[in-house]
Design an enzyme around this catalytic site. Sequence first.
Site, short mmCIF file in Angstrom:
data_model
loop_
_atom_site.label_atom_id
_atom_site.label_comp_id
_atom_site.label_asym_id
_atom_site.label_seq_id
_atom_site.Cartn_x
_atom_site.Cartn_y
_atom_site.Cartn_z
N CYS A 106 0.93 -0.99 -0.23
CA CYS A 106 -0.13 -0.17 0.01
C CYS A 106 0.68 0.93 -0.05
CB CYS A 106 -0.92 -0.14 1.03
SG CYS A 106 -2.31 1.16 1.88
N LEU A 107 0.43 2.26 -0.90
CA LEU A 107 1.06 3.22 -1.04
C LEU A 107 1.45 3.82 0.87
CD1 LEU A 107 -0.21 4.87 -4.16
CD2 LEU A 107 2.44 3.70 -3.63
N HIS A 148 -8.92 -3.88 -2.18
CA HIS A 148 -8.31 -2.77 -0.71
C HIS A 148 -8.71 -1.35 -1.15
CE1 HIS A 148 -3.73 -2.44 -0.37
NE2 HIS A 148 -4.12 -1.50 -0.58
N GLU A 149 -8.57 -0.82 -2.72
CA GLU A 149 -9.03 0.21 -2.44
C GLU A 149 -10.76 0.84 -2.17
OE1 GLU A 149 -6.94 2.59 -3.28
OE2 GLU A 149 -5.32 1.00 -3.89
#
Length: 192
Positions: A106-107, A148-149
């Site tokens: 994850c960013l 995820h988003e």
Amino acid sequence: MIYPIVAYGHPVLRKVAEDITPEYPGLQDLIANMWETMYASNGVGLAAPQINRSIRLFVVDSLQIIENLEEDEKKDYPDDKGIKQVFINAHIVDSAGDEWPYNEGCLSIPRVREDVYRPEEVTLRWVDEQFQPHEATFNGVTARVIFHEYDHIDGKLFIDYLKPIKRRLIKGKLDDITKGKVSVDYKMTFYK
């Protein structure tokens, strides 16, 4: 315009985001900037909470994953052609299939990657950037990126799916991220 990515520890990442209307100020510019930010950060998805906006908006480009699969890997995702899509006011209608592991990152949680189990398919209802309604089912890697988003707009993170022992093993890394003791090649903002 490239936005800084909100780092783990910021409360916006734990809030359930709000639906928006077509009158949301500067929406088209925001979407364009989210794409630019995602690509500049080498991401395949980006949710609005990751740029400090608690709204139900995320972008996904799983085409780049599918296009870069090795030939022997493509057989694992035969029905997944990939997408490049904006999702506004998304809500999960259903999920199906066996849960399967995939090494996620994850960013907002740089330098941490772990296997996360998620269902094979997700059916989603959303509106696009013109506020046209859609409902579709996604599978494979595309479903994975969407899950995820989507979690980001529901105040969840991929690390929430880890077993307690794994969470303890990465606690030091998470603490370092929270304190800003992490080096990345994209802009980040830390909660003080």
